[in-house]
Design a protein around this motif. Structure first.
Motif, PDB file in Angstrom:
ATOM      1  N   ALA A 292       0.771  -1.017  -0.067  1.00 39.31           N
ATOM      2  CA  ALA A 292       0.005   0.114  -0.043  1.00 39.31           C
ATOM      3  C   ALA A 292       0.963   1.286  -0.102  1.00 39.31           C
ATOM      4  O   ALA A 292       1.782   1.366   0.614  1.00 39.31           O
ATOM      5  CB  ALA A 292      -0.863  -0.033   1.238  1.00 39.31           C
ATOM      6  N   VAL A 293       0.423   2.266  -0.840  1.00 37.96           N
ATOM      7  CA  VAL A 293       1.344   3.644  -0.917  1.00 37.96           C
ATOM      8  C   VAL A 293       0.260   4.741  -0.415  1.00 37.96           C
ATOM      9  O   VAL A 293      -0.820   4.634  -1.067  1.00 37.96           O
ATOM     10  CB  VAL A 293       1.940   3.866  -2.088  1.00 37.96           C
ATOM     11  N   ALA A 294       0.735   5.799   0.145  1.00 35.59           N
ATOM     12  CA  ALA A 294      -0.205   6.870   0.151  1.00 35.59           C
ATOM     13  C   ALA A 294       0.361   7.820  -0.733  1.00 35.59           C
ATOM     14  O   ALA A 294       1.582   8.115  -1.061  1.00 35.59           O
ATOM     15  CB  ALA A 294       0.142   7.636   1.539  1.00 35.59           C
ATOM     16  N   ASP A 295      -0.757   8.704  -1.286  1.00 37.24           N
ATOM     17  CA  ASP A 295      -0.445   9.900  -2.128  1.00 37.24           C
ATOM     18  C   ASP A 295       0.470  11.039  -1.254  1.00 37.24           C
ATOM     19  O   ASP A 295      -0.319  11.431  -0.287  1.00 37.24           O
ATOM     20  CB  ASP A 295      -1.553  10.441  -2.849  1.00 37.24           C
ATOM     21  N   SER A 296       1.608  11.199  -1.674  1.00 35.44           N
ATOM     22  CA  SER A 296       2.295  12.126  -0.529  1.00 35.44           C
ATOM     23  C   SER A 296       1.847  13.518  -0.410  1.00 35.44           C
ATOM     24  O   SER A 296       1.757  14.165   0.593  1.00 35.44           O
ATOM     25  CB  SER A 296       3.893  12.205  -1.219  1.00 35.44           C
ATOM     26  N   ALA A 297       1.143  13.938  -1.597  1.00 38.43           N
ATOM     27  CA  ALA A 297       0.572  15.034  -1.493  1.00 38.43           C
ATOM     28  C   ALA A 297      -0.837  15.230  -0.555  1.00 38.43           C
ATOM     29  O   ALA A 297      -1.122  16.444   0.005  1.00 38.43           O
ATOM     30  CB  ALA A 297      -0.182  15.639  -2.914  1.00 38.43           C
ATOM     31  N   THR A 298      -1.322  14.278  -0.079  1.00 37.50           N
ATOM     32  CA  THR A 298      -2.162  14.099   1.100  1.00 37.50           C
ATOM     33  C   THR A 298      -1.648  14.027   2.385  1.00 37.50           C
ATOM     34  O   THR A 298      -2.526  13.933   3.566  1.00 37.50           O
ATOM     35  CB  THR A 298      -3.393  13.387   0.720  1.00 37.50           C
ATOM     36  N   VAL A 299      -0.346  14.199   2.496  1.00 32.29           N
ATOM     37  CA  VAL A 299       0.183  13.663   3.953  1.00 32.29           C
ATOM     38  C   VAL A 299       0.594  14.765   4.728  1.00 32.29           C
ATOM     39  O   VAL A 299       1.583  15.634   3.803  1.00 32.29           O
ATOM     40  CB  VAL A 299       1.419  12.567   3.466  1.00 32.29           C
ATOM     41  N   GLN A 300       0.331  15.073   5.757  1.00 32.10           N
ATOM     42  CA  GLN A 300       0.776  16.203   6.284  1.00 32.10           C
ATOM     43  C   GLN A 300       2.197  16.061   7.025  1.00 32.10           C
ATOM     44  O   GLN A 300       2.479  14.980   7.761  1.00 32.10           O
ATOM     45  CB  GLN A 300      -0.251  16.515   7.426  1.00 32.10           C
ATOM     46  N   ASP A 301       3.097  17.190   6.908  1.00 29.44           N
ATOM     47  CA  ASP A 301       4.403  16.969   7.707  1.00 29.44           C
ATOM     48  C   ASP A 301       4.256  16.670   9.030  1.00 29.44           C
ATOM     49  O   ASP A 301       5.087  15.836   9.585  1.00 29.44           O
ATOM     50  CB  ASP A 301       5.104  18.261   7.642  1.00 29.44           C
ATOM     51  N   GLU A 302       3.323  17.098   9.688  1.00 28.18           N
ATOM     52  CA  GLU A 302       3.169  16.891  11.376  1.00 28.18           C
ATOM     53  C   GLU A 302       2.714  15.378  11.560  1.00 28.18           C
ATOM     54  O   GLU A 302       3.022  14.935  12.804  1.00 28.18           O
ATOM     55  CB  GLU A 302       2.035  17.849  11.905  1.00 28.18           C
ATOM     56  N   ASP A 303       2.406  14.750  10.551  1.00 23.21           N
ATOM     57  CA  ASP A 303       1.926  13.324  10.686  1.00 23.21           C
ATOM     58  C   ASP A 303       3.520  12.494  10.564  1.00 23.21           C
ATOM     59  O   ASP A 303       3.177  11.124  10.758  1.00 23.21           O
ATOM     60  CB  ASP A 303       0.936  12.950  10.163  1.00 23.21           C
ATOM     61  N   LEU A 304       4.332  12.907  10.340  1.00 27.11           N
ATOM     62  CA  LEU A 304       5.515  12.263  10.107  1.00 27.11           C
ATOM     63  C   LEU A 304       6.611  12.342  11.237  1.00 27.11           C
ATOM     64  O   LEU A 304       6.774  13.523  11.518  1.00 27.11           O
ATOM     65  CB  LEU A 304       6.567  12.627   8.748  1.00 27.11           C
ATOM     66  N   ILE A 305       6.929  11.138  11.975  1.00 30.37           N
ATOM     67  CA  ILE A 305       7.560  11.245  13.117  1.00 30.37           C
ATOM     68  C   ILE A 305       8.992  10.482  12.839  1.00 30.37           C
ATOM     69  O   ILE A 305       9.200   9.369  12.508  1.00 30.37           O
ATOM     70  CB  ILE A 305       6.840  10.687  14.439  1.00 30.37           C
ATOM     71  N   PRO A 306      10.134  11.246  13.042  1.00 34.20           N
ATOM     72  CA  PRO A 306      11.572  10.595  13.154  1.00 34.20           C
ATOM     73  C   PRO A 306      11.609   9.626  14.249  1.00 34.20           C
ATOM     74  O   PRO A 306      11.537   9.581  15.163  1.00 34.20           O
ATOM     75  CB  PRO A 306      12.405  11.886  13.270  1.00 34.20           C
ATOM     76  N   VAL A 307      12.191   8.617  13.570  1.00 38.49           N
ATOM     77  CA  VAL A 307      12.542   7.277  14.383  1.00 38.49           C
ATOM     78  C   VAL A 307      14.078   6.833  14.261  1.00 38.49           C
ATOM     79  O   VAL A 307      14.408   6.536  13.086  1.00 38.49           O
ATOM     80  CB  VAL A 307      11.481   6.173  14.014  1.00 38.49           C
ATOM     81  N   GLU A 308      14.719   6.729  15.525  1.00 36.96           N
ATOM     82  CA  GLU A 308      16.018   6.495  15.257  1.00 36.96           C
ATOM     83  C   GLU A 308      16.176   5.011  14.525  1.00 36.96           C
ATOM     84  O   GLU A 308      15.483   4.055  15.168  1.00 36.96           O
ATOM     85  CB  GLU A 308      16.694   6.329  16.490  1.00 36.96           C
ATOM     86  N   HIS A 309      16.943   4.661  13.694  1.00 37.85           N
ATOM     87  CA  HIS A 309      17.187   3.400  12.972  1.00 37.85           C
ATOM     88  C   HIS A 309      18.494   2.881  13.291  1.00 37.85           C
ATOM     89  O   HIS A 309      19.503   3.202  12.739  1.00 37.85           O
ATOM     90  CB  HIS A 309      16.983   3.540  11.334  1.00 37.85           C
ATOM     91  N   ARG A 310      18.547   2.177  14.485  1.00 41.66           N
ATOM     92  CA  ARG A 310      19.805   1.713  15.150  1.00 41.66           C
ATOM     93  C   ARG A 310      20.616   0.437  14.578  1.00 41.66           C
ATOM     94  O   ARG A 310      20.177  -0.560  14.693  1.00 41.66           O
ATOM     95  CB  ARG A 310      19.706   1.674  16.519  1.00 41.66           C
ATOM     96  N   TYR A 311      21.834   0.892  13.667  1.00 41.62           N
ATOM     97  CA  TYR A 311      22.543  -0.317  13.256  1.00 41.62           C
ATOM     98  C   TYR A 311      23.688  -0.738  14.265  1.00 41.62           C
ATOM     99  O   TYR A 311      23.927   0.290  15.197  1.00 41.62           O
ATOM    100  CB  TYR A 311      23.189   0.181  11.919  1.00 41.62           C
ATOM    101  N   PRO A 312      24.416  -1.635  14.081  1.00 41.68           N
ATOM    102  CA  PRO A 312      25.381  -2.133  15.158  1.00 41.68           C
ATOM    103  C   PRO A 312      26.404  -0.823  15.159  1.00 41.68           C
ATOM    104  O   PRO A 312      27.053  -0.736  16.458  1.00 41.68           O
ATOM    105  CB  PRO A 312      25.967  -3.277  14.727  1.00 41.68           C
TER     106      PRO A 312
END
Length: 303
Positions: free
Chosen positions: A209-229
């Motif tokens: 599933a993909v969302a149309d990016s033009a309908t996505v609000q910046d405030e709904d995007l939450i940075p998540v640390e992606h921890r590698y070794p």
């Protein structure tokens, strides 16, 4: 591999529409004789839920026993997904952050050996991006992931709405892979684009599933640390918002490609520079359908 004379045509450049979803067609069943689920569908998607203790969200790339893989939760919502079949030409990377390409041949069939994938399939992906992404003049493929939806698979489909990169981690990717040229490259336009395709299509179980990016609000995007070794990157969790418009590409075949733009430094299309996506359980998947196998190749695209 496609040649310059047989340049694959992005769907948004095509005129007209494909036959109606309800019209009979030869590809409405798979090789097992099972009906391929098509048309709009309401599916259960997992969105971001903040950590209960208020800490910064993180995800471990290599889970260890006794340590949770992530510290944030899930918020499940029923979402209407429209089918891209028949309206592929309406969507493009610049306007929606995803795009479909069809009838792309490949000389790689097994996808079992990483070195062979890099030797045979990577040049095909690079050529495809240079031919179809407007303005692209240089491509660096930096990794790939093969997913198989069966027990014991090394990587299974990710049933969680997310974006693979954030603005900071996209710049970090440039510096990590091209350190000597990074300062210059970061002054120009650069994008991160995933090239997604099935290995055992048509896809019936766990489509994307993909969302149309033009309908996505910046405030709904939450940075998540992606921890590698050895380092820490950053992905984005996505909060549910009813204004988001969602789609899937029904019955994707091995010759189909779905381009997913995770980041774009061009501020004129910046609002549309990221595409939330997730695997999902299609409620009309027929009993006995084989599990989805797929490969996604991640690319830095300059120009």
């Amino acid at each position: 591999m496609a040649t310059a004379a047989s340049r694959p045509t992005p769907a948004h450049e095509l005129s007209g529409t494909a036959p109606a979803i309800s019209a009979p067609r030869n590809d409405d069943v798979n090789f097992q004789g099972l009906p391929i689920p098509r048309g709009p569908v309401t599916a259960h998607l997992s969105f971001y839920k903040a950590p209960e203790d208020g800490s910064k969200p993180h995800n471990w790339v290599e889970p260890q026993q006794g340590r949770p893989q992530r510290n944030f939760g899930e918020s499940w919502h029923d979402v209407v997904l429209d089918d891209l079949r028949g309206q592929e030409h309406k969507f493009s990377l610049d306007n929606n952050a995803f795009e479909t390409i069809q009838n792309v041949p490949s000389e790689e069939y097994e996808f079992k050996d990483d070195e062979q994938i890099k030797r045979v399939y990577y040049p095909e992906v690079e050529k495809l991006l240079l031919e179809t992404v407007p303005g692209a003049n240089r491509v660096l493929l930096f990794d790939h992931t093969i997913r198989r939806s069966h027990p014991g698979a090394a990587r299974e489909p990710v049933v969680r709405v997310h974006i693979d990169q954030t603005p900071s981690s996209a710049a970090q990717r440039v510096r990590f892979h091209l350190p000597e040229e990074a300062d210059q490259l970061l002054q120009g336009r650069y994008r991160i684009i995933n090239v997604w395709r099935p290995l055992n299509g048509p896809v019936m179980a766990h489509p994307l599933a993909v969302a149309d990016s033009a309908t996505v609000q910046d405030e709904d995007l939450i940075p998540v640390e992606h921890r590698y070794p050895d380092r820490t990157g950053e992905t984005a969790g996505v909060r549910y918002n009813p204004s988001q418009k969602w789609y899937y590409f029904s019955g994707m075949k091995n010759e189909d490609r779905l381009l997913l733009k995770c980041f774009d430094s061009d501020e004129t299309v910046g609002q549309w520079g990221r595409v939330p996506h997730s695997a999902f359980v299609h409620p009309r998947t027929p009993e006995g359908a084989i599990g989805r196998e797929s490969i996604e190749v991640r690319a830095l695209v300059f120009g």
